[in-house]
Design a protein around this motif. Structure first.
Motif, PDB file in Angstrom:
ATOM      1  N   ASP A 129      -3.190   1.335  -5.786  1.00  0.00           N
ATOM      2  CA  ASP A 129      -2.930   1.889  -4.445  1.00  0.00           C
ATOM      3  C   ASP A 129      -4.094   1.973  -3.660  1.00  0.00           C
ATOM      4  OD1 ASP A 129      -0.387   2.360  -5.353  1.00  0.00           O
ATOM      5  OD2 ASP A 129      -0.859   4.560  -6.061  1.00  0.00           O
ATOM      6  N   VAL A 130      -5.578   1.926  -4.022  1.00  0.00           N
ATOM      7  CA  VAL A 130      -6.520   2.047  -3.233  1.00  0.00           C
ATOM      8  C   VAL A 130      -6.641   0.762  -2.484  1.00  0.00           C
ATOM      9  CG1 VAL A 130      -9.086   1.770  -3.524  1.00  0.00           C
ATOM     10  CG2 VAL A 130      -7.863   3.314  -4.627  1.00  0.00           C
ATOM     11  N   ALA A 131      -6.386  -0.474  -3.098  1.00  0.00           N
ATOM     12  CA  ALA A 131      -6.260  -1.712  -2.488  1.00  0.00           C
ATOM     13  C   ALA A 131      -5.177  -1.663  -1.474  1.00  0.00           C
ATOM     14  CB  ALA A 131      -6.275  -2.859  -3.444  1.00  0.00           C
ATOM     15  N   VAL A 132      -4.128  -0.842  -1.491  1.00  0.00           N
ATOM     16  CA  VAL A 132      -3.199  -0.769  -0.721  1.00  0.00           C
ATOM     17  C   VAL A 132      -3.584  -0.206   0.736  1.00  0.00           C
ATOM     18  CG1 VAL A 132      -0.784   0.064  -0.116  1.00  0.00           C
ATOM     19  CG2 VAL A 132      -1.084  -1.000  -2.289  1.00  0.00           C
ATOM     20  N   PHE A 133      -4.351   0.706   0.489  1.00  0.00           N
ATOM     21  CA  PHE A 133      -4.783   1.527   1.509  1.00  0.00           C
ATOM     22  C   PHE A 133      -6.207   0.576   2.314  1.00  0.00           C
ATOM     23  CE2 PHE A 133      -3.462   5.699  -0.055  1.00  0.00           C
ATOM     24  CZ  PHE A 133      -2.797   6.246   1.172  1.00  0.00           C
ATOM     25  N   GLN A 134      -6.735  -0.071   1.613  1.00  0.00           N
ATOM     26  CA  GLN A 134      -7.861  -0.686   1.896  1.00  0.00           C
ATOM     27  C   GLN A 134      -7.483  -2.173   2.789  1.00  0.00           C
ATOM     28  OE1 GLN A 134     -10.038  -1.583  -1.606  1.00  0.00           O
ATOM     29  NE2 GLN A 134     -11.431   0.099  -1.261  1.00  0.00           N
ATOM     30  N   ASN A 135      -6.325  -2.351   2.645  1.00  0.00           N
ATOM     31  CA  ASN A 135      -5.315  -3.832   3.484  1.00  0.00           C
ATOM     32  C   ASN A 135      -4.510  -3.379   4.266  1.00  0.00           C
ATOM     33  OD1 ASN A 135      -6.757  -6.323   1.933  1.00  0.00           O
ATOM     34  ND2 ASN A 135      -6.362  -5.011   0.272  1.00  0.00           N
ATOM     35  N   ASP A 136      -4.374  -2.032   4.382  1.00  0.00           N
ATOM     36  CA  ASP A 136      -3.336  -1.262   5.328  1.00  0.00           C
ATOM     37  C   ASP A 136      -2.046  -1.998   5.338  1.00  0.00           C
ATOM     38  OD1 ASP A 136      -2.489   0.034   7.485  1.00  0.00           O
ATOM     39  OD2 ASP A 136      -2.778  -1.540   9.093  1.00  0.00           O
ATOM     40  N   ALA A 137      -1.767  -1.842   3.755  1.00  0.00           N
ATOM     41  CA  ALA A 137      -0.360  -2.487   3.426  1.00  0.00           C
ATOM     42  C   ALA A 137       0.727  -1.296   2.960  1.00  0.00           C
ATOM     43  CB  ALA A 137      -0.458  -3.254   2.508  1.00  0.00           C
ATOM     44  N   GLU A 138       0.475  -0.304   3.050  1.00  0.00           N
ATOM     45  CA  GLU A 138       1.264   0.923   2.715  1.00  0.00           C
ATOM     46  C   GLU A 138       2.550   0.759   3.091  1.00  0.00           C
ATOM     47  OE1 GLU A 138       1.699   5.575   2.275  1.00  0.00           O
ATOM     48  OE2 GLU A 138       0.035   4.869   3.789  1.00  0.00           O
ATOM     49  N   GLY A 139       2.852   0.326   4.385  1.00  0.00           N
ATOM     50  CA  GLY A 139       4.304   0.404   4.858  1.00  0.00           C
ATOM     51  C   GLY A 139       5.005  -0.668   4.446  1.00  0.00           C
ATOM     52  N   SER A 140       4.323  -1.755   3.970  1.00  0.00           N
ATOM     53  CA  SER A 140       5.248  -2.953   3.306  1.00  0.00           C
ATOM     54  C   SER A 140       5.317  -2.872   1.845  1.00  0.00           C
ATOM     55  CB  SER A 140       4.248  -4.247   3.692  1.00  0.00           C
ATOM     56  OG  SER A 140       2.974  -4.178   3.189  1.00  0.00           O
ATOM     57  N   VAL A 141       4.440  -2.558   1.276  1.00  0.00           N
ATOM     58  CA  VAL A 141       4.508  -2.382  -0.164  1.00  0.00           C
ATOM     59  C   VAL A 141       4.775  -1.043  -1.006  1.00  0.00           C
ATOM     60  CG1 VAL A 141       3.314  -4.730  -0.653  1.00  0.00           C
ATOM     61  CG2 VAL A 141       2.408  -2.668  -0.644  1.00  0.00           C
ATOM     62  N   GLY A 142       4.029   0.173  -0.173  1.00  0.00           N
ATOM     63  CA  GLY A 142       4.269   1.443  -0.555  1.00  0.00           C
ATOM     64  C   GLY A 142       3.163   1.857  -1.755  1.00  0.00           C
ATOM     65  N   LEU A 143       3.240   2.959  -2.173  1.00  0.00           N
ATOM     66  CA  LEU A 143       2.418   3.598  -3.031  1.00  0.00           C
ATOM     67  C   LEU A 143       2.984   3.768  -4.650  1.00  0.00           C
ATOM     68  CD1 LEU A 143       0.053   5.996  -1.191  1.00  0.00           C
ATOM     69  CD2 LEU A 143      -0.393   3.897  -1.562  1.00  0.00           C
ATOM     70  N   ILE A 144       2.484   3.901  -5.637  1.00  0.00           N
ATOM     71  CA  ILE A 144       2.868   4.172  -6.822  1.00  0.00           C
ATOM     72  C   ILE A 144       2.766   5.615  -6.984  1.00  0.00           C
ATOM     73  CG2 ILE A 144       2.671   3.863  -9.473  1.00  0.00           C
ATOM     74  CD1 ILE A 144       1.988   0.946  -8.995  1.00  0.00           C
ATOM     75  N   ASN A 145       1.504   5.986  -6.794  1.00  0.00           N
ATOM     76  CA  ASN A 145       1.030   7.303  -6.986  1.00  0.00           C
ATOM     77  C   ASN A 145       0.971   8.202  -5.664  1.00  0.00           C
ATOM     78  OD1 ASN A 145       0.168   7.255 -10.102  1.00  0.00           O
ATOM     79  ND2 ASN A 145      -1.158   5.684  -9.145  1.00  0.00           N
ATOM     80  N   ILE A 146       2.268   8.447  -5.143  1.00  0.00           N
ATOM     81  CA  ILE A 146       2.540   9.121  -3.920  1.00  0.00           C
ATOM     82  C   ILE A 146       2.137  10.498  -3.995  1.00  0.00           C
ATOM     83  CG2 ILE A 146       4.279   9.955  -2.248  1.00  0.00           C
ATOM     84  CD1 ILE A 146       5.982   7.464  -3.093  1.00  0.00           C
ATOM     85  N   GLU A 147       2.194  11.091  -5.263  1.00  0.00           N
ATOM     86  CA  GLU A 147       1.999  12.370  -5.330  1.00  0.00           C
ATOM     87  C   GLU A 147       0.245  12.749  -4.988  1.00  0.00           C
ATOM     88  OE1 GLU A 147       5.639  11.666  -7.485  1.00  0.00           O
ATOM     89  OE2 GLU A 147       3.386  10.846  -7.515  1.00  0.00           O
ATOM     90  N   ASN A 148      -0.377  11.577  -5.157  1.00  0.00           N
ATOM     91  CA  ASN A 148      -2.002  11.840  -5.236  1.00  0.00           C
ATOM     92  C   ASN A 148      -2.478  11.058  -3.693  1.00  0.00           C
ATOM     93  OD1 ASN A 148      -1.259  11.412  -8.433  1.00  0.00           O
ATOM     94  ND2 ASN A 148      -2.857  12.965  -7.854  1.00  0.00           N
ATOM     95  N   ARG A 149      -1.664  10.940  -2.863  1.00  0.00           N
ATOM     96  CA  ARG A 149      -1.872  10.063  -1.566  1.00  0.00           C
ATOM     97  C   ARG A 149      -3.331  10.403  -1.061  1.00  0.00           C
ATOM     98  NH1 ARG A 149      -1.702   9.594   3.672  1.00  0.00           N
ATOM     99  NH2 ARG A 149      -0.987   7.419   4.450  1.00  0.00           N
ATOM    100  N   ASP A 150      -3.504  11.581  -0.768  1.00  0.00           N
ATOM    101  CA  ASP A 150      -4.746  12.131  -0.039  1.00  0.00           C
ATOM    102  C   ASP A 150      -5.727  11.742  -1.041  1.00  0.00           C
ATOM    103  OD1 ASP A 150      -2.904  13.213   1.684  1.00  0.00           O
ATOM    104  OD2 ASP A 150      -3.045  15.233   1.146  1.00  0.00           O
ATOM    105  N   ALA A 151      -5.981  12.122  -2.120  1.00  0.00           N
ATOM    106  CA  ALA A 151      -6.929  11.776  -3.034  1.00  0.00           C
ATOM    107  C   ALA A 151      -7.356  10.238  -3.280  1.00  0.00           C
ATOM    108  CB  ALA A 151      -7.100  12.200  -4.203  1.00  0.00           C
ATOM    109  N   ILE A 152      -6.330   9.335  -3.269  1.00  0.00           N
ATOM    110  CA  ILE A 152      -6.481   7.860  -3.273  1.00  0.00           C
ATOM    111  C   ILE A 152      -6.889   7.609  -1.884  1.00  0.00           C
ATOM    112  CG2 ILE A 152      -4.943   5.694  -3.362  1.00  0.00           C
ATOM    113  CD1 ILE A 152      -3.477   7.188  -5.600  1.00  0.00           C
TER     114      ILE A 152
END
Length: 430
Positions: A359-382
């Motif tokens: 999920d950290v890598a998803v944020f770093q590559n600006d890919a949340e919109g395409s692949v989503g997060l696994i740990n959505i409940e912890n989005r802010d901390a991630i």
């Protein structure tokens, strides 16, 4: 209801095997290698295929035949399954299967032999099986299961027909959880309470030996309840396509809560002292879960033994059956099973930790919109963690997880390996 209805997310595989089962038996391949990632359902596919081959209705009737029901419950004499809780499959076990494969089936068209975790066979063990796989008896079918074709020797791959399973998608898993899985209360907790009521270890020993006359009856277990839609959707996301983990989370909510606690601990670690404490908590939790599951499995075997011998749950086991009954729950066997399951629990924990850095890598590559997060409940901390780490540091942490996994698989000191991993995950000081 078809025998294939319980297979989740494998329509192409189901269609292929259905055609084979319903076709001319003389053209059926007799050596199969069924591959799929952990939790994709390789054993479920193997058993469904066996039922379709053996049952007169090929598993397609409105109600399952007696043969189909027995095969799916692993009670049919002509379908033999080799599973192990050991690190490797023993050569003597395989030799026994080869001898059995030469015998004619007793009631069904085929003698079918299913081997789970074929990759656990050493090369010398595989060589015992090789000739039988290459030239099987006319009445025998071999179904070998493994995570991938690369995990077995090339000599086995070249002599089998390959079936490859995919990873089930979240929507299919959520639907399956709501339809097939029920929430259970952990029975081992009730048994521990029962043992405590009759004097701790003495009560537990009496229950294992079949001398349960002095033990009070346990409180009746609550009725299993369906998995709610919201919970099913969440578990389908968190299990990452692994049906075994999805079933575990759904049946035992405490395991899901342990996962949530692990994610929270990893995200809030800032000091080495915290890393050591959290590593100890993870290792202790893994041992506890493994011991409970091992005791539960032994209890289920004894309950099945009682049922087959016409004994009620609170009836004393007759003297002539007591030895066989107690053998189902030997301390050494439970301990060995728990050791193996501790590794499985830790492996699941490492997958959970890896999902954080995914999920950290998803944020770093600006890919949340395409692949989503696994740990959505912890989005802010991630999201905050992704801003603190570089891409290289994220990859280094994922490499550290892989290293810990390899060390424990190689019989390393599990607690030290977890401590080293958690220290490697700490944010770097600036």
């Amino acid at each position: 209801m078809s025998v294939w209805d319980a297979i989740v997310g494998q329509p192409k595989v189901v269609e292929e095997l259905r055609r084979v089962a319903e076709g001319d038996g003389r053209g059926v391949a007799q050596s199969w290698l069924i591959c799929g990632p952990a939790g994709s359902g390789t054993m479920q596919v193997a058993r469904a295929f066996a039922a379709a081959l053996e049952s007169p209705d090929h598993g397609e009737g409105g109600l399952p035949t007696k043969i189909t029901s027995q095969i799916l419950a692993d009670r049919f004499p002509d379908v033999v399954t080799l599973s192990t809780d050991k690190v490797t499959i023993g050569i003597d076990e395989v030799r026994d299967l080869v001898t059995l494969s030469e015998q004619m089936p007793s009631t069904a068209p085929w003698r079918i032999i299913i081997i789970e975790n074929t990759e656990r066979m050493l090369e010398r063990t595989t060589n015992v099986l090789l000739k039988e796989i290459e030239e099987p008896s006319a009445h025998t079918i071999w179904l070998l299961c493994a995570p991938s074709a690369q995990d077995v020797l090339p000599t086995i791959r070249s002599r089998t027909r390959l079936v490859t399973l995919g990873v089930p998608v979240a929507d299919e898993i959520a639907t399956w959880l709501e339809r097939e899985v029920r929430v259970l209360e952990d029975p081992t907790k009730r048994e521990r309470a029962r043992a405590k009521a009759v004097g701790g270890r003495a009560g537990a020993k009496a229950a294992r030996s079949g001398k349960s006359a002095k033990a009070p009856k346990p409180a009746p277990a609550p009725e299993p309840r369906p998995v709610s839609h919201e919970t099913a959707v969440r578990i389908a996301r968190l299990c990452e396509g692994n049906l075994d983990i999805a079933r575990l989370y759904a049946r035992y909510p405490s395991v899901l809560r342990s996962r949530d606690q692990l994610v929270n601990n990893v995200l809030k670690m800032t000091r080495a002292s915290q890393a050591v404490v959290f590593a100890g908590e993870l290792y202790g939790s893994a041992q506890e879960q493994a011991n409970e599951r091992a005791e539960q499995a032994a209890g289920e075997r004894q309950a099945e033994f009682r049922k087959l011998n016409g004994l009620s749950p609170d009836e004393t086991v007759p003297a002539d059956l007591r030895r066989a009954y107690t053998a189902l729950a030997k301390k050494d066997d439970i301990k060995r099973h728990a050791t193996r399951m501790t590794r499985d629990v830790l492996d699941r924990a490492f997958t959970t930790i890896a999902s954080i850095y995914r999920d950290v890598a998803v944020f770093q590559n600006d890919a949340e919109g395409s692949v989503g997060l696994i740990n959505i409940e912890n989005r802010d901390a991630i999201a905050e963690l992704s801003a603190q780490l570089t891409r290289e540091q994220t990859l280094a942490r994922m490499d550290a997880i892989s290293t810990a996994r390899r060390r424990i698989a190689g019989n390393g000191n599990a607690l030290l390996d977890i401590e080293a991993l958690f220290c490697a995950l700490l944010p770097e000081r600036r």
